[in-house]
Design an enzyme around this catalytic site. Structure first.
Site, mmCIF file in Angstrom:
data_model
loop_
_atom_site.group_PDB
_atom_site.id
_atom_site.type_symbol
_atom_site.label_atom_id
_atom_site.label_comp_id
_atom_site.label_asym_id
_atom_site.label_seq_id
_atom_site.Cartn_x
_atom_site.Cartn_y
_atom_site.Cartn_z
ATOM 1 N N ARG A 167 0.214 -5.869 2.308
ATOM 2 C CA ARG A 167 -0.637 -4.868 1.646
ATOM 3 C C ARG A 167 -0.086 -4.585 0.265
ATOM 4 N NH1 ARG A 167 0.001 -0.779 6.416
ATOM 5 N NH2 ARG A 167 1.971 -1.893 6.364
ATOM 6 N N ASP B 275 0.260 -3.322 -3.560
ATOM 7 C CA ASP B 275 -0.178 -2.093 -4.234
ATOM 8 C C ASP B 275 -1.029 -2.401 -5.458
ATOM 9 O OD1 ASP B 275 0.912 -0.130 -2.623
ATOM 10 O OD2 ASP B 275 2.875 -0.220 -3.610
ATOM 11 N N ARG C 103 10.123 -3.303 -5.729
ATOM 12 C CA ARG C 103 10.153 -2.664 -7.043
ATOM 13 C C ARG C 103 11.321 -1.679 -7.167
ATOM 14 N NH1 ARG C 103 4.243 -0.431 -7.225
ATOM 15 N NH2 ARG C 103 5.063 0.603 -9.075
#
Lengths: 254, 254
Positions: free
Chosen positions: B58, B60, B206
């Site tokens: 999934r 972002d 990240r």
């Protein structure tokens, strides 16, 4: 004195990079966002009055730049010439960046003082199209014969009437252009075509790329390039390559 | 017979590339364009009824994919499994491309059958920001110490509680993840961070990139990475790197 103090007038040169994807090209037009208008608006904010910006190359819709140049007359005494890049970048949208600024001689004109322009065209030889590259190159589903492409490119060099490679609505007075250098080379996974000339007719670089790739696909002999140039017949040349692959790389001055 | 002919049901796997710039991520949500919804709409056109698509990762908003995978149950007997890519690409917008399709075992599930995911993070060390790269990497105004970054990366490998590197609203049941490999290397002018693990917490890659670059800037010792992991304290880690540099590169199955 008495408020009649003379204002200092300077001629400022900018070096500019932009992502052409969301612009209708460089030159101001009635409908559509352009790079020239976007920078002029930012200059107006800094100067509190309209400022006209002369660009070196009028890139088309979707065409990018890494080394566009432009010049304008400034009376903004509070901004040092080498700081216009920072002042403008703080105002400009992120798809335009001023990569350098400085004062130039009053006689300098970004367009008319330029002695050469270099364009780069990015080709990506791939079987499957990569979405993240779709606006930044031309994805062609085959490998290229680089030596043959360079044989073609060598035939472009010199002063020629490039009518056969001009766009249908070309408005330039003379169809002669002087090509200083042209070559293909691999770079970072791309095949890049670099072409330097005194100036270019409308859509000339994209017509050249479209034509050379068609010739290479057909395995045509290199002399075919000169035949097409000498014919002056746009119909003999190939299709116009997409704007997405084209970058104004550099503008040179004496 | 009498119209009661049994329809053939197949499980189809897709490999997907997308430019995440104009998507609010992979997963369907009420407001905003998502990759899952975009492909589901195209599947509905082909099937004449709604089709649910299971994605492996999934991603972002703003995160890209070169090797996302997804699977769905199809009763479209007229489309050979290996042709779903062409059928879908003719309908889909240009920022999503199906790079492969094929039939898989009925037990296959794009998300739950996956044994590893590989993410790539593209860093561009540059003085001046390039507008054409702004949505596709993280432009950092310095050169990197690659050996030191690789010393840090090596400390990530293994099974750890990665709470210190998870996003604030992480909803995963267990904070443990098994990292198989992590390294930095130069590629095509970029510095690329590649990380493979069984799965990742929300914003984990990240957070790792943001933290490792801060440690490298401060010339911290490599043991600092393990200290941060063991603290379980998000506040000890660094900031979250921008979505623009992240690519779901590959999903692996047994």
């Amino acid at each position: 004195m008495n408020g009649l103090q003379e204002r200092k007038i300077r001629n400022i040169r900018l070096t500019i990079a932009y992502d052409g994807t969301d612009f209708c090209g460089w030159q101001v037009q009635k409908n559509g966002r352009t790079v020239q208008e976007t920078i002029e608006k930012a200059l107006e904010k800094l100067h509190k009055h309209p400022v006209f910006l002369h660009g070196a190359g009028r890139t088309d819709s979707g065409v990018h730049a890494t080394g566009q140049t432009a010049s304008f007359i400034s009376d903004a005494e509070n901004i040092p010439p080498g700081k216009f890049n920072l002042a403008l970048n703080s105002i400009l949208p992120k798809d335009v960046r001023i990569t350098g600024s400085g004062e130039v001689h009053p006689s300098f004109h970004a367009r008319f003082s330029a002695v050469a322009r270099t364009y780069h065209y990015y080709l990506y030889p791939s079987g499957v199209r990569h979405p993240v590259l779709r606006n930044y190159c031309w994805q062609v589903k085959r490998q290229f014969n680089l030596p043959l492409l360079n044989d073609y490119a060598a035939r472009l060099v010199g002063q020629h009437d490039f009518t056969a490679f001009s766009g249908p609505r070309n408005e330039d007075k003379s169809p002669f252009r002087n090509i200083h250098a042209a070559s293909f080379f691999p770079m970072n996974g791309f095949t890049v075509f670099s072409i330097t000339g005194n100036a270019f007719l409308w859509k000339m670089v994209r017509s050249i790329i479209g034509t050379l790739l068609e010739l290479e696909y057909k395995k045509a002999g290199p002399d075919r390039v000169r035949e097409i140039i000498e014919s002056g017949n746009r119909a003999l040349a190939g299709s116009t390559a997409p704007a997405t692959g084209l970058y104004l790389h550099k503008v040179s001055y004496t």
